[in-house]
Write an enzyme that holds these catalytic residues in place. Structure first.
Site, PDB file in Angstrom:
ATOM      1  N   GLN A  19       0.807  -1.220   0.000  1.00  0.00           N
ATOM      2  CA  GLN A  19       0.000   0.000   0.000  1.00  0.00           C
ATOM      3  C   GLN A  19       0.842   1.272   0.000  1.00  0.00           C
ATOM      4  OE1 GLN A  19      -2.689  -1.794   3.309  1.00  0.00           O
ATOM      5  NE2 GLN A  19      -3.975  -0.304   2.273  1.00  0.00           N
ATOM      6  N   ASN A 157      -1.197 -10.934   8.645  1.00  0.00           N
ATOM      7  CA  ASN A 157      -2.164  -9.873   8.927  1.00  0.00           C
ATOM      8  C   ASN A 157      -3.585 -10.343   8.636  1.00  0.00           C
ATOM      9  OD1 ASN A 157      -2.832  -6.902   9.371  1.00  0.00           O
ATOM     10  ND2 ASN A 157      -3.759  -7.269   7.367  1.00  0.00           N
ATOM     11  N   GLU A 338      -4.118  -2.312  14.454  1.00  0.00           N
ATOM     12  CA  GLU A 338      -4.790  -1.391  13.522  1.00  0.00           C
ATOM     13  C   GLU A 338      -6.071  -0.882  14.157  1.00  0.00           C
ATOM     14  OE1 GLU A 338      -5.623  -2.626   9.495  1.00  0.00           O
ATOM     15  OE2 GLU A 338      -3.662  -3.593   9.264  1.00  0.00           O
TER      16      GLU A 338
END
Length: 423
Positions: A19, A157, A338
């Site tokens: 990203q 993740n 997150e």
């Protein structure tokens, strides 16, 4: 009264390699982004050029007052062809770790954040019995080279993400069918895309198993077996590194009559995976919103509810609930790996951060070992199929010049970190 956080609390932000880095040309996502008729709004391209500008970005984090950084290594850079490891990529990530050390930023490294090498997908991807061994081999190489500079590792993740994706797709399909019937043009475009995808990978479309794709029960178990294999390997070659995993967790709530469906969702999305986590050192919580269940199933947010750019209900208080029920079951130190919001209104980001951190502080005050909070995300970046249209970042990026501009929320969050207390 000032609400302080535990001494040594990790204040940070998160990114994912694909990203932010740019030009991850050997990854499955890079290939999918560049197909004719791609379902991606735009390709990642240079992204925000973090591969080149990492040192500037880490220095900026330190200047803001943060003391930790969760980021990922790109498997497809390190092992672009099976069994062929790229020393240049290893040296790059060594330099990233050195920059963290120089600026007193504690690194939390994720070894797999959604993207995979193209060769892995051609070899069966995340439905292949061989993938756990292949992933462990990659982890072994990385940790042998860099483990002495990595205090915390997240193996995978959001290992459970395919469950949530499947539910979201099912809901969207049901809504579209109810509103406009079957969209023939849309179906034809998808068929053309999958045909192009099959040609690009040299596989029948139904045999292409990227990490975010459709997942069988076998595929889910393979992901968690890969975590176990990686953990065993990391313990052997880098025993001082603490090992964990991150899961995507909604604050699952129920209205009268919806209790059984909420309990089923909690079982599917979290509880069934607990046996795989027993040997971990910590648990990574990732939360953005809540899901509410009634007698007939999932209840969408009210029409007048505040929503983010992702269509999620603005619900920062969900983080506290998730930390509490996660700790109740895993009984391990928690790191919020997150939590954040996609919005163009930075005042709402500030409000989200404050409310989320109130919940974190309340958990810590009750003795739950919450060790850190990693805001998603450090910078506005490439949001997968949605391209660059969603702004999660504490820092804005002008991609025409790659200039970084901290938002007011970055300074606000940095002030909390510097004071180790809610302001």
């Amino acid at each position: 009264m000032t609400k302080r956080f535990p001494e040594g609390f990790y204040w940070g932000a998160s990114t994912a390699a694909h990203q932010v880095e740019g030009n991850n040309i050997h990854s499955d996502f890079w290939l999918m982004e560049h197909l004719e008729g791609s379902i991606f709004q735009e390709p990642s391209g240079d992204a925000v050029d973090h591969y080149r500008l990492y040192r500037e970005d880490i220095a900026l984090m330190a200047k803001l007052g943060l003391n930790s950084y969760r980021f990922s290594f790109e498997w497809s850079r390190i092992e672009p062809e099976e069994g062929q490891f790229n020393q240049e990529a290893i040296d790059h990530y060594r330099d990233v770790l050195k920059a963290c050390q120089e600026f007193n930023i504690m690194p939390i490294v994720t070894l797999h954040h959604f993207t995979s090498p193209q060769w892995l997908i051609r070899a069966g991807g995340w439905e292949s019995e061989e993938t756990p061994q292949r992933f462990a081999r990659y982890c072994e190489h990385v940790m042998q080279q860099l483990g002495d500079a990595i205090p915390y590792v997240c193996t995978i993740n959001e290992a459970n993400i395919s469950i949530g994706i499947a539910k979201i797709i099912k809901r969207h399909q049901a809504q579209e069918t109810a509103q406009v019937g079957v969209n023939t043009g849309s179906m034809e475009r998808m068929q053309q895309y999958y045909a192009a995808l099959g040609k690009a990978f040299g596989l029948p479309p139904q045999e292409i198993h990227s990490f975010l794709g459709a997942r069988s029960e076998k595929g889910l178990s393979i992901i968690f077996k890969a975590h176990e294999a990686a953990r065993e390997t990391i313990r052997r070659v880098s025993p001082q590194t603490k090992v964990g995993i991150t899961l995507s967790l909604y604050d699952i709530q129920s209205l009268p009559g919806g209790e059984a469906l909420a309990a089923q969702a909690l079982q599917e999305e979290f509880l069934q995976f607990l046996p795989y986590l027993e040997g971990d050192d910590f648990f990574g919580v990732q939360n953005y919103t809540r899901y509410v269940y009634g007698p007939d199933g999932y209840i969408p947010p009210a029409a007048d509810a505040e929503k983010t750019q992702m269509g999620n209900e603005f619900y920062p208080q969900g983080l506290e609930s998730v930390i509490r029920y996660a700790y109740e079951h895993v009984k391990k130190p928690i790191i919020v790996t997150e939590n954040g919001i996609a919005t163009a209104n930075d005042e709402r980001r500030i409000a989200y951060i404050d409310q989320a951190l109130q919940g974190v502080q309340a958990c810590a005050a009750d003795g739950i070992p919450v060790q850190g909070y990693m805001h998603w995300s450090l910078m506005d970046n490439f949001e997968w199929q949605l391209g660059f249209s969603k702004t999660f970042g504490l820092i804005a990026v002008d991609r025409s010049t790659q200039t970084r501009t901290p938002k007011p929320s970055a300074y606000h969050y940095g002030s909390i970190a510097k004071n180790n207390a809610l302001l």
